[in-house]
Write a protein that holds these residues in place. Structure first.
Motif, PDB file in Angstrom:
ATOM      1  N   ALA A   1       7.945  10.325  -1.379  1.00  0.00           N
ATOM      2  CA  ALA A   1       6.763  10.698  -2.208  1.00  0.00           C
ATOM      3  C   ALA A   1       5.793  11.280  -1.240  1.00  0.00           C
ATOM      4  O   ALA A   1       5.182  10.841  -0.448  1.00  0.00           O
ATOM      5  CB  ALA A   1       6.147   9.761  -2.937  1.00  0.00           C
ATOM      6  N   GLY A   2       5.393  12.768  -1.371  1.00  0.00           N
ATOM      7  CA  GLY A   2       4.451  13.390  -0.656  1.00  0.00           C
ATOM      8  C   GLY A   2       3.843  14.312  -1.673  1.00  0.00           C
ATOM      9  O   GLY A   2       4.468  14.670  -2.688  1.00  0.00           O
ATOM     10  N   THR A   3       2.662  14.822  -1.396  1.00  0.00           N
ATOM     11  CA  THR A   3       1.782  15.625  -2.184  1.00  0.00           C
ATOM     12  C   THR A   3       1.681  17.184  -1.559  1.00  0.00           C
ATOM     13  O   THR A   3       1.398  17.661  -2.263  1.00  0.00           O
ATOM     14  CB  THR A   3       0.647  14.955  -2.454  1.00  0.00           C
ATOM     15  N   ASP A   4       1.280  17.123  -0.279  1.00  0.00           N
ATOM     16  CA  ASP A   4       0.697  18.176   0.348  1.00  0.00           C
ATOM     17  C   ASP A   4      -0.886  18.636   0.104  1.00  0.00           C
ATOM     18  O   ASP A   4      -1.266  19.638   0.062  1.00  0.00           O
ATOM     19  CB  ASP A   4       1.475  19.802   0.145  1.00  0.00           C
ATOM     20  N   ALA A   5      -1.460  17.391  -0.180  1.00  0.00           N
ATOM     21  CA  ALA A   5      -2.863  17.691  -0.870  1.00  0.00           C
ATOM     22  C   ALA A   5      -3.667  17.963   0.601  1.00  0.00           C
ATOM     23  O   ALA A   5      -3.370  17.705   1.788  1.00  0.00           O
ATOM     24  CB  ALA A   5      -3.494  16.367  -1.106  1.00  0.00           C
ATOM     25  N   SER A   6      -4.774  18.868   0.523  1.00  0.00           N
ATOM     26  CA  SER A   6      -5.180  19.399   1.803  1.00  0.00           C
ATOM     27  C   SER A   6      -6.945  19.291   1.590  1.00  0.00           C
ATOM     28  O   SER A   6      -7.276  18.167   1.504  1.00  0.00           O
ATOM     29  CB  SER A   6      -4.825  20.775   2.068  1.00  0.00           C
ATOM     30  N   MET A   7      -7.713  20.548   1.582  1.00  0.00           N
ATOM     31  CA  MET A   7      -8.982  20.574   1.432  1.00  0.00           C
ATOM     32  C   MET A   7      -9.546  20.667  -0.024  1.00  0.00           C
ATOM     33  O   MET A   7      -8.776  20.928  -1.007  1.00  0.00           O
ATOM     34  CB  MET A   7      -9.541  21.520   2.151  1.00  0.00           C
TER      35      MET A   7
ATOM     36  N   VAL B   1      14.102  13.824   2.104  1.00  0.00           N
ATOM     37  CA  VAL B   1      13.427  15.159   1.475  1.00  0.00           C
ATOM     38  C   VAL B   1      11.950  14.468   0.878  1.00  0.00           C
ATOM     39  O   VAL B   1      12.181  13.619   0.031  1.00  0.00           O
ATOM     40  CB  VAL B   1      14.364  15.783   0.383  1.00  0.00           C
ATOM     41  N   VAL B   2      11.033  15.206   1.258  1.00  0.00           N
ATOM     42  CA  VAL B   2       9.764  14.880   0.478  1.00  0.00           C
ATOM     43  C   VAL B   2       9.732  16.116  -0.322  1.00  0.00           C
ATOM     44  O   VAL B   2       9.232  17.271   0.010  1.00  0.00           O
ATOM     45  CB  VAL B   2       8.787  14.885   1.720  1.00  0.00           C
ATOM     46  N   PRO B   3       9.913  15.929  -1.768  1.00  0.00           N
ATOM     47  CA  PRO B   3       9.875  17.274  -2.657  1.00  0.00           C
ATOM     48  C   PRO B   3       8.774  17.873  -2.827  1.00  0.00           C
ATOM     49  O   PRO B   3       8.458  19.123  -2.994  1.00  0.00           O
ATOM     50  CB  PRO B   3      10.642  16.714  -3.860  1.00  0.00           C
ATOM     51  N   CYS B   4       7.597  17.076  -2.725  1.00  0.00           N
ATOM     52  CA  CYS B   4       6.148  17.510  -3.036  1.00  0.00           C
ATOM     53  C   CYS B   4       6.051  18.462  -4.509  1.00  0.00           C
ATOM     54  O   CYS B   4       5.842  19.561  -4.551  1.00  0.00           O
ATOM     55  CB  CYS B   4       5.698  18.260  -1.897  1.00  0.00           C
TER      56      CYS B   4
ATOM     57  N   GLY C   1       0.911  -1.210   0.009  1.00  0.00           N
ATOM     58  CA  GLY C   1       0.040   0.002   0.133  1.00  0.00           C
ATOM     59  C   GLY C   1       0.879   1.447  -0.127  1.00  0.00           C
ATOM     60  O   GLY C   1       1.851   1.155   0.891  1.00  0.00           O
ATOM     61  N   LEU C   2       0.385   2.340  -0.881  1.00  0.00           N
ATOM     62  CA  LEU C   2       1.202   3.561  -0.937  1.00  0.00           C
ATOM     63  C   LEU C   2       1.218   4.215   0.472  1.00  0.00           C
ATOM     64  O   LEU C   2       0.183   4.234   0.857  1.00  0.00           O
ATOM     65  CB  LEU C   2       0.926   4.420  -2.010  1.00  0.00           C
ATOM     66  N   ILE C   3       2.453   5.068   0.481  1.00  0.00           N
ATOM     67  CA  ILE C   3       2.315   6.043   1.803  1.00  0.00           C
ATOM     68  C   ILE C   3       2.533   7.405   1.125  1.00  0.00           C
ATOM     69  O   ILE C   3       3.557   7.632   0.187  1.00  0.00           O
ATOM     70  CB  ILE C   3       3.465   5.566   2.734  1.00  0.00           C
ATOM     71  N   ASP C   4       1.739   8.522   1.522  1.00  0.00           N
ATOM     72  CA  ASP C   4       1.606   9.855   1.162  1.00  0.00           C
ATOM     73  C   ASP C   4       2.423  10.567   2.343  1.00  0.00           C
ATOM     74  O   ASP C   4       1.928  10.547   3.388  1.00  0.00           O
ATOM     75  CB  ASP C   4       0.495  10.326   0.748  1.00  0.00           C
ATOM     76  N   ALA C   5       3.773  10.976   2.199  1.00  0.00           N
ATOM     77  CA  ALA C   5       4.477  11.491   3.171  1.00  0.00           C
ATOM     78  C   ALA C   5       4.318  12.810   3.524  1.00  0.00           C
ATOM     79  O   ALA C   5       4.971  13.583   4.267  1.00  0.00           O
ATOM     80  CB  ALA C   5       6.030  11.184   2.820  1.00  0.00           C
ATOM     81  N   HIS C   6       3.450  13.361   2.846  1.00  0.00           N
ATOM     82  CA  HIS C   6       2.918  14.870   3.301  1.00  0.00           C
ATOM     83  C   HIS C   6       1.316  15.108   2.771  1.00  0.00           C
ATOM     84  O   HIS C   6       1.167  15.641   1.702  1.00  0.00           O
ATOM     85  CB  HIS C   6       3.928  16.067   2.646  1.00  0.00           C
ATOM     86  N   VAL C   7       0.645  15.418   3.853  1.00  0.00           N
ATOM     87  CA  VAL C   7      -0.893  15.670   3.518  1.00  0.00           C
ATOM     88  C   VAL C   7      -1.207  16.641   4.547  1.00  0.00           C
ATOM     89  O   VAL C   7      -0.518  16.617   5.901  1.00  0.00           O
ATOM     90  CB  VAL C   7      -1.812  14.452   3.187  1.00  0.00           C
ATOM     91  N   HIS C   8      -2.327  17.024   4.396  1.00  0.00           N
ATOM     92  CA  HIS C   8      -3.417  17.627   5.562  1.00  0.00           C
ATOM     93  C   HIS C   8      -4.804  17.106   5.339  1.00  0.00           C
ATOM     94  O   HIS C   8      -5.348  17.583   4.252  1.00  0.00           O
ATOM     95  CB  HIS C   8      -3.311  19.244   5.347  1.00  0.00           C
ATOM     96  N   SER C   9      -5.424  16.364   6.412  1.00  0.00           N
ATOM     97  CA  SER C   9      -6.497  15.789   6.230  1.00  0.00           C
ATOM     98  C   SER C   9      -7.649  16.777   6.268  1.00  0.00           C
ATOM     99  O   SER C   9      -7.584  17.807   6.587  1.00  0.00           O
ATOM    100  CB  SER C   9      -6.770  14.696   7.262  1.00  0.00           C
ATOM    101  N   SER C  10      -8.551  16.361   5.726  1.00  0.00           N
ATOM    102  CA  SER C  10      -9.880  17.095   5.664  1.00  0.00           C
ATOM    103  C   SER C  10     -11.141  16.157   5.457  1.00  0.00           C
ATOM    104  O   SER C  10     -10.929  14.707   5.217  1.00  0.00           O
ATOM    105  CB  SER C  10      -9.992  17.888   4.224  1.00  0.00           C
TER     106      SER C  10
END
Length: 408
Positions: A313-319, A246-249, A57-66
């Motif tokens: 790997a991370g995205t900074d996905a938020s709301m 580093v999580v480049p996003c 299963g993939l792991i997103d190393a940068h999010v903000h939940s909503s």
């Protein structure tokens, strides 16, 4: 959801989070992986994986939940999200931990930043996010002195933060230059206290100068790559010698530069899993730093990887709001994998960045790989993403703790 006491996934090529194992049978027993290889146990339910690749299963190393974001992430095979500012600390997430219809989550709680510092400038005046408040409101660790930063670290850990985040941001990239920012002494004191307590530390750094500050303080990882100027050999050496990850996003940097996620949203494999709000959000962008150069960011990521730096790997996905545009939970992690390959990582390196490498650097010893005794968090996709990274979106099946997600 569908759960079988024992399940055998047969005929699939297995990428175990680190390497390609070729075609293997993977046996799940309840919530865990019983075995990789061997025969199908008598009485097991069988999933035919011919023509597909089985991934952790993939792991997103940068999010903000909503609201709804953890469910959306899981629909894209993202079984764990790492929250880099939010409400899902241990005191608030018991219901998430036991809910196999949503991604699991870890959280920093709220980041150490001065009053009025980043991210306060991102919210439109009067904005109120949707959704219910958590049972326990987060600690707001506003700090302007070394003593304050150091004092907040044990409080954050006691309240259930899984790692400690520091904001190092003067607002210049977000179009708000002159924001209050942590100074070096305050940052140093907070990081030193976290290290003394054995806590992992991460830093928000969008500029090269902020990156230097983080390295000087002894931060464990950067959850952005700087985007204000091209890299130099010297700064790459600084990051590598400090053993920072580093999580480049990259997908966030693209959005900051005004590049929308419309091409991703047009992909039918993505479109069918997004509602109207997330579709509209993905087709928008932050557009706060149009003078930035995406080629410079990609070159920096390429140089970091070549220097042996762990890239996550991370995205900074938020709301689901257009002012946080260009990003959507789950979908954008696949976009980030494509960006990492465009930067020069091999598809296998990109897959490691969303599985085993992230699990190792964030001390998640029970996931991120396909191995005996680990959580049965799995993604089965048609094709072979170790040669074509775009195949990660060809979802055939998703399991969270051995429970197969029903198609929506």
């Amino acid at each position: 959801m569908a759960t079988t006491a024992t399940t055998a996934i047969t005929g699939a090529r297995v990428f175990d989070g680190e390497k390609d194992l070729g075609v293997q049978t993977v046996v799940l027993d309840g919530r865990k992986i019983r075995r990789v290889g061997g025969d199908v146990p008598e009485g097991a339910g069988v999933v035919d994986g011919r023509g597909a690749t089985l991934l952790p299963g993939l792991i997103d190393a940068h999010v903000h939940s909503s609201p709804g974001s953890l469910a959306l992430a899981l629909r894209f095979g993202v079984t764990t999200e790492l929250e880099m500012q939010g409400l899902n600390t241990r005191e608030n997430r018991a219901h998430i931990t036991e809910d196999d219809t949503v991604a699991d989550v870890r959280s920093s709680g709220f980041a150490i930043t001065p009053p009025g510092g980043h991210p306060s400038e991102l919210m439109p005046e009067g904005f109120r996010p949707a959704g219910n408040l958590p049972p326990v409101m987060p600690l707001m660790p506003f700090s302007t002195t070394p003593e304050q930063a150091a004092a907040f670290v044990p409080q954050l850990l006691a309240r259930g933060s899984d790692y400690i985040k520091f904001m190092i941001d003067d607002g210049s990239v977000e179009g708000h230059p002159g924001l209050p920012m942590l100074d070096q002494a305050t940052l140093d004191a907070g990081v030193a206290e976290a290290r003394k307590l054995g806590a992992l530390t991460v830093a928000h750094t969008l500029t090269l100068d902020a990156t230097r500050m983080a390295a000087e303080a002894g931060i464990d990882g950067l959850v952005h790559v700087f985007m204000d100027q091209p890299h130099t050999a010297e700064i790459i050496d600084v990051i590598a010698e400090a053993d920072m990850f580093v999580v480049p996003c990259v997908c966030l940097d693209a959005s900051m530069m005004g590049i929308t996620g419309s091409e991703l949203a047009d992909d039918p494999r993505v479109a069918r899993r997004l509602d109207d709000r997330w579709d509209k959000t993905l087709r928008s962008s932050y557009d706060r730093y149009p003078q930035g150069r995406l080629d410079d960011v990609l070159a920096t990521v390429r140089a970091l990887s070549a220097a042996g730096v762990d890239v996550l790997a991370g995205t900074d996905a938020s709301m689901a709001e257009t002012f946080f545009g260009g990003l959507a939970h789950g979908a954008s992690l696949h976009h980030e994998l494509q960006y990492l390959v465009a930067a020069g990582l091999t598809p296998a390196q990109a897959l490691r960045a969303a599985t085993a490498t992230t699990a190792r650097r964030f001390r998640l010893g029970d996931r991120g790989r396909i191995a005996e005794g680990l959580r049965a968090d799995l993604l089965l996709v048609d094709g072979d993403p170790t040669t074509d990274i775009g195949d990660t979106l060809n979802t055939r099946a998703i399991w969270r703790r051995g429970t197969r997600l029903e198609e929506s």
